[in-house]
Design an enzyme around this catalytic site. Structure first.
Site, PDB file in Angstrom:
ATOM      1  N   GLU A  82     -12.929  88.969 -39.428  1.00  0.00           N
ATOM      2  CA  GLU A  82     -12.567  90.014 -38.607  1.00  0.00           C
ATOM      3  C   GLU A  82     -11.995  91.177 -39.259  1.00  0.00           C
ATOM      4  OE1 GLU A  82     -10.277  89.162 -34.465  1.00  0.00           O
ATOM      5  OE2 GLU A  82      -8.953  89.259 -36.001  1.00  0.00           O
TER       6      GLU A  82
ATOM      7  N   ARG B 278      -3.112  86.191 -37.222  1.00  0.00           N
ATOM      8  CA  ARG B 278      -3.065  84.992 -37.310  1.00  0.00           C
ATOM      9  C   ARG B 278      -2.226  84.050 -35.988  1.00  0.00           C
ATOM     10  NH1 ARG B 278      -5.136  80.236 -38.034  1.00  0.00           N
ATOM     11  NH2 ARG B 278      -5.101  79.059 -39.835  1.00  0.00           N
TER      12      ARG B 278
ATOM     13  N   GLU C 120      -1.412  81.099 -35.235  1.00  0.00           N
ATOM     14  CA  GLU C 120      -0.403  80.017 -35.429  1.00  0.00           C
ATOM     15  C   GLU C 120       1.064  80.621 -36.023  1.00  0.00           C
ATOM     16  OE1 GLU C 120      -1.308  78.104 -39.793  1.00  0.00           O
ATOM     17  OE2 GLU C 120      -2.804  77.465 -37.931  1.00  0.00           O
TER      18      GLU C 120
ATOM     19  N   THR D 163       2.197  84.254 -35.468  1.00  0.00           N
ATOM     20  CA  THR D 163       2.683  85.163 -34.709  1.00  0.00           C
ATOM     21  C   THR D 163       2.478  85.297 -33.473  1.00  0.00           C
ATOM     22  OG1 THR D 163       1.058  86.925 -35.291  1.00  0.00           O
ATOM     23  CG2 THR D 163       2.901  86.681 -36.831  1.00  0.00           C
TER      24      THR D 163
END
Length: 1137
Positions: free
Chosen positions: A104, A37, A39, A41
């Site tokens: 994903e 994700r 925003e 890491t």
């Protein structure tokens, strides 16, 4: 032939994707794919991880923002996932809030984990249990998704399953404050680096046929189970592809283990270098230390246990042929850590059993399509093959019989050669095995003991295709001892198989060629010096030229059908064959009768034996099997020369008695025509037209089988036949003149009594004492009307058949036989039907409880009283055939037949109504029930009667029920569905035939998905004006369905009574309908072609666009209108898609 060749190529391509065969030798574009994700890491943990991997030389992929505009996974991103060897999922607190990340994740689990590559979850500041059970931020995110995607809950369900699945995988946990993040990252990178040290092994130049084999082995390995060690065996004949399959599986799953080792050629290397060599290789490969040096086997086993018992390892042991090899390197499951897997390839299934390997996979021959693919790739530079090669390619395929190594050898030897060279080479191969093939296949033969080798050669040369029982009996007679163990060894060594369909003993054609070649090598130039003779030209030469020697032990002479050639001999050829034990002659014609037959004979089968008598000096003391058959002769001029010796059996006995009186040997047994036949176990006479009587056989006390077939003038069977203590089978079939049978029989060993087709036989013998071993009595087509009270002494009887013109009542005695399971009684027509109904209630009034599971009572005048009584008396019945009876209704009480699956009431002319249906009924037939109306069958036409089970109902009807949502005229119907699965029992089909034809026909239904057949029924013989309902059991497990629209076609064909397909099916077909039970996995169903709709919409869009662009300046309003319509069409099409 060119067309046949082309069809083979095209069919091959439809069954495998272009990348399917190359996937087993796949080179990945990326080492690692990182899902995260952004925003959370991107500029922290994931960025550092990516940098550390790159610094270590590991090629990693991260999905930058510019690669995915919106929420859809692009083709380039999907390609990156597919081309990655390992996936790392960074599960951070906000990971589940992104629908893109969840999509994903689904793709990663499908493409990477689904192909048994490694997926490593990293739980970064989250608890794995929160992910698994959807708590905290993950639960909140999924609640929002459920609100957002109300119209597509299937997508949300996939996300939940994916999160649950990834949370169960072994991975890494990190929380702020647990330690240094850079050390945590270093551990991940080092572990990934170790995983990537594994280099996939080369599988094969052309890995054909692995697409279906690899998943089967992987399913046996149970890769999702990590708490125990699992061993799997791969077995088959030499060169069939065991090692290739093991290599493919090894490459696919190796990344899931801490250590891996593929020990190849275990058989050969253990003999050359010893077990210590194998142990050193195993430890050095898995531990990764060169200093491992073992000097003794016991030290090696101890080291393996100590060093590997905590490691999750993958070990492949290739070509194992001895248990000691397994004991040295993989002695027990607890030598390895939990989750370890051991794969063993071998030719010997007994070895696997001894080592406790329960899960095994047999490697079978390649199918024809795969055989064509492999041969063409090995023999030609490309797939563009000239049609002139069609004949030789088909011939090569037939010769190799799906054996991959044989195909590779043929292809390699004939690469780039002309057709004439192919023909010459194939001529040679059909006569002599290629040296490499011979060497590989002979390994299994050389590993056999002396007796097993002899038995193998016997079967390969003479007895292939016989039933297992026949082979066992023949070999036992030939060797004088039981051969079941030795036959079992051949099966375990993959040299022999028993056909599951007909029980015949089979072997691969190349194995058969090997056996014949080995026997041929003993005396290539002189057939008479070989131990086995099977080729008819060799045998004829030996007989005509008197070349026989004491080396000959078996002669199997079967002339080609329609061969009228006569063997011109002097009858003395057998004189020198002093060790001949088995003589089988079929279909041959001989100019003279034999003047000598060896006394060493133990098996004698001779069709059209050319004399009334055996030679005067023939005294076969060890003769165990005697079969004399006489067929119609091909040429009438030879008729007078051929008479079966059984013609003069009465003369034999007169000769015996006179000889005994002359020699004062009244007490001596076993003498017949001066012969001692005390060893005889099987006596079989077929089509012996001159045989009128079976004389006294009291001296044949070892007889186990006594068979008479189609002896048209046989009238009497001597009473002594009823007192043979070892007799197991007594069979007289189609002996139409037989009237006198032993009045009483006392046969304690008897298992089968068959008198079928003896139409003059009126009385069944008395059974004075218990005969508990009899399991089958067949009296079909006899004139026996009733059974004596002593019949109940057949206390172990399981199956009774009494079907014939004169059967019109059920014998009372059978109601006193508790072991009877299968009973077929009834007339074959209406010839003997009586006006007064048969009183079953009186018959069963004193009957004991019945365990019948099968009942057949046809044309028995059964009335409406039958069912209430039958429900009480047949509680366990699973099949009832009641055709031709007089009942008027099938009452509600038949619902109490809780186990009934088959019910047939054909030709019940008074049947008007069906009021009940048994709860497990699957097959129901009411053909030619003239009084049965549409209203009387409502209970069978209800939707509830078919949902959730497999059914096949046939009856008279005029319309297809309304719950079949799609109906059309003709014999075929099709529809389209979306979904990657189609449940096996989700399709119900109705067929209605026309009502103005009254000839009997056969109907055969078939179902195909995208051209692949998933169902084909057996032909069903019915009269026209019938209605069929099938709730089918499809076989779709082997199919890979498209995510888009899949086309299903349902059709049927009509055949005449002889089985030939009727070309004008419209003459019979009236209507067909389908109903689909719609489970969740089927997303949508359409009965019109969705692709045609797409083409129509695209065409309309293009027309509008052309109008707009050509007139947009002059008519701006037209442009706005067209754009609006274009948008409306696009949105409506997208909605329906």
């Amino acid at each position: 032939m060119a067309l046949q060749l082309q069809s083979s190529f095209s069919s091959s391509s439809t069954h495998s994707t272009p990348s399917s065969s190359s996937s087993f030798n796949h080179a990945y574009k990326y080492d690692v794919f990182i899902s995260f994700r952004g925003e959370d890491t991107r500029y922290g943990f994931t960025g550092y991880l990516y940098e550390a991997l790159s610094n270590k030389g590991i090629h990693a992929f991260t999905d930058d923002e510019e690669l995915h505009k919106g929420n859809e996974i692009t083709p380039s991103l999907l390609s990156s996932i597919q081309d990655s060897r390992i996936a790392i999922i960074v599960l951070s607190p906000n990971y589940a809030s992104s629908s893109f990340c969840l999509d994903e994740l689904v793709q990663i689990l499908h493409c990477i984990k689904g192909n048994h590559r490694l997926v490593l979850p990293v739980f970064h500041n989250v608890d794995p249990s929160d992910v698994r059970h959807l708590k905290k931020s993950f639960g909140e995110a999924m609640a929002k998704h459920e609100e957002r995607f109300k119209s597509d809950m299937n997508k949300v369900l996939k996300w939940k399953k994916a999160l649950h699945r990834v949370a169960k995988l072994s991975g890494y946990h990190f929380k702020d404050g647990d330690g240094y993040e850079h050390k945590f990252i270093r551990n991940i990178v080092e572990n990934i680096s170790r995983k990537l040290r594994f280099v996939p092994l080369p599988v094969a130049d052309y890995p054909v046929g692995l697409e279906s084999r690899v998943p089967k082995v992987i399913s046996l390995l149970e890769m999702d189970s990590s708490d125990r060690v699992h061993m799997v065996g791969i077995h088959g004949i030499g060169g069939i592809g065991k090692t290739t399959l093991a290599l493919a599986v090894y490459n696919l799953i190796a990344n899931n283990f801490e250590g891996v080792c593929f020990l190849e050629n275990v058989r050969e290397n253990s003999k050359k270098y010893g077990f210590v060599h194998l142990q050193n290789i195993l430890l050095s490969k898995i531990i990764g230390k060169d200093e491992v040096h073992i000097v003794g086997v016991k030290e090696g086993t101890s080291q393996i246990q100590q060093r590997l018992r905590r490691k999750k390892v993958l070990l492949v042991l290739d070509d194992v042929d001895d248990c000691s090899q397994l004991q040295a390197v993989a002695g027990k499951h607890d030598w390895f850590g939990p989750g370890s897997r051991v794969i063993i390839t071998t030719r010997d299934t007994h070895l696997l059993k001894c080592h406790g390997v329960r899960d095994t996979c047999e490697v079978h021959d390649l199918n024809k399509d795969d055989s064509f693919q492999l041969l063409i790739k090995k023999a030609f530079e490309n797939d563009n093959v000239s049609p002139s090669y069609a004949d030789v390619l088909n011939r090569a395929i037939a010769y190799a019989s799906g054996h991959p190594l044989a195909l590779e050898i043929i292809g390699s030897n004939l690469f780039g050669k002309e057709v004439q060279v192919w023909e010459s080479a194939l001529d040679h191969f059909e006569k002599h095995l290629d040296n490499k093939m011979h060497e590989i296949l002979r390994v299994s033969f050389d590993s056999l003991g002396k007796v097993e080798q002899s038995v193998f050669l016997d079967i390969a040369c003479c007895f292939k295709g016989y039933s297992l029982g026949e082979v066992t009996a023949l070999l036992q007679a030939h060797y004088g001892s039981c051969m079941e163990y030795h036959i079992g060894v051949l099966v375990e060594k993959s040299l022999l198989k028993t056909d599951t369909w007909d029980g015949s003993v089979t072997m691969h054609d190349l194995i058969e060629d090997l056996g014949k070649e080995i026997d041929f090598e003993k005396s290539p130039e002189t057939p008479g010096k070989r131990s086995r003779l099977w080729f008819y030209l060799d045998i004829v030469k030996v007989l005509e030229d008197n070349q026989g020697t004491s080396a000959v032990e078996i002669i199997y002479l079967e002339f080609p059908l329609f061969n009228s050639e006569e063997v011109k001999w002097d009858g003395k050829a057998f004189k020198e064959m002093k060790n001949l034990k088995t003589l089988i002659i079929r279909n041959g014609c001989f100019s003279k009768s034999p003047k000598h037959l060896p006394n060493s004979l133990r098996v004698l089968e001779w069709w059209r034996y050319p004399s009334e008598y055996f030679p005067y000096d023939f005294q076969p003391k060890e003769l165990s099997i005697l079969k004399l058959h006489d067929n119609h002769f091909l040429s009438s001029k030879f008729y007078s020369l051929f008479k079966v010796c059984a013609h003069n059996w009465r003369w034999w006995w007169r000769r015996l008695r006179s000889q005994v009186e002359l020699n004062g040997e009244k007490g001596e047994s076993g003498m017949m025509m001066g012969y001692k036949l005390g060893s005889l176990k099987v006596l079989e006479l077929e089509i012996c037209d001159s045989l009128k009587e079976i004389p006294d056989v009291s001296n044949l006390q070892n007889l186990e089988k006594l068979l008479f077939r189609r002896c048209s003038n046989l009238v009497r069977i001597h009473r002594s036949v009823g007192f043979l203590n070892k007799l197991k089978t007594l069979k007289a079939t189609d002996c139409k003149m037989l009237r006198s049978f032993p009045p009483a029989i006392k046969l304690p060993s008897l298992e089968r009594l068959i008198l079928r087709g003896c139409s003059s036989l009126k009385y069944f013998p008395e059974i004075p004492e218990e005969m508990k071993n009899v399991k089958l009595v067949n009296l079909n087509k006899t004139s026996i009307k009733d059974l004596p009270c002593s019949f109940c002494n057949l206390s172990g009887l399981r199956r009774l058949e009494m079907i014939g013109d004169e059967m019109y009542k059920i014998p009372r005695v059978i109601t006193m036989m508790p072991q009877l399971r299968n009973c077929k009684i009834g007339g074959e027509g209406n010839k003997w039907r009586r006006e007064r109904p048969f009183r079953l209630d009186l018959l069963l009034k004193k009957a004991i409880y019945s365990n019948w599971i099968y009942g057949r009572f046809q044309n028995m005048n059964l009335s409406d009283d039958f069912f209430p009584i039958a429900v009480a008396w047949f509680p366990n019945v699973s099949s009832l055939s009641l055709s031709g009876n007089d009942f008027t209704v099938l009452p509600q009480c038949i619902q109490q037949f809780h186990l009934l699956r088959y019910l047939k009431v054909d030709a019940c002319k008074h049947l008007r109504e069906i009021r009940g249906i048994p709860p497990k009924l699957e097959r129901f037939f009411a053909v030619n029930c003239k009084s049965l109306s549409l209203g009387g069958t409502n209970v069978l036409l209800n939707q509830e009667a078919h949902e959730g089970r497999i059914t096949q109902f046939v009856m008279a009807c005029s319309i297809i029920p309304r719950w079949f949502e799609q109906r059309c005229s003709g014999a075929s119907i099709s529809f389209w569905f979306r979904g990657t699965e189609f449940p096996d029992n989700a399709l119900c089909v109705a067929i209605l035939l026309k009502d103005y034809i009254s000839v009997p026909v056969q109907v055969r239904l078939s179902v195909a998905i995208s051209g692949n057949r998933v169902y084909s029924s057996v032909p069903m013989a019915v009269n026209v004006n019938q209605f069929f309902i099938f709730n089918l059991n499809l076989q779709t497990n082997h199919l890979t369905l498209e995510k888009g629209w899949n086309h299903m076609e349902v059709s049927y064909k009509v055949h005449d009574e002889s089985g030939r397909e009727v070309p004008s099916i419209e003459f019979f077909a009236k209507e067909i309908g389908v109903h689909v039970w719609k489970p969740k996995i089927i997303q949508d169903i359409r009965f019109t072609d969705p692709y045609k709709m797409t083409q129509l919409i695209m065409m309309m869009m293009m027309m509008m666009l052309s109008m707009v662009f050509s007139n947009h300046k002059k008519q701006p309003l037209l442009m706005e209108t067209c754009i609006g319509l274009w948008t409306l069409l696009f949105l409506s099409h997208s909605f329906f898609e």
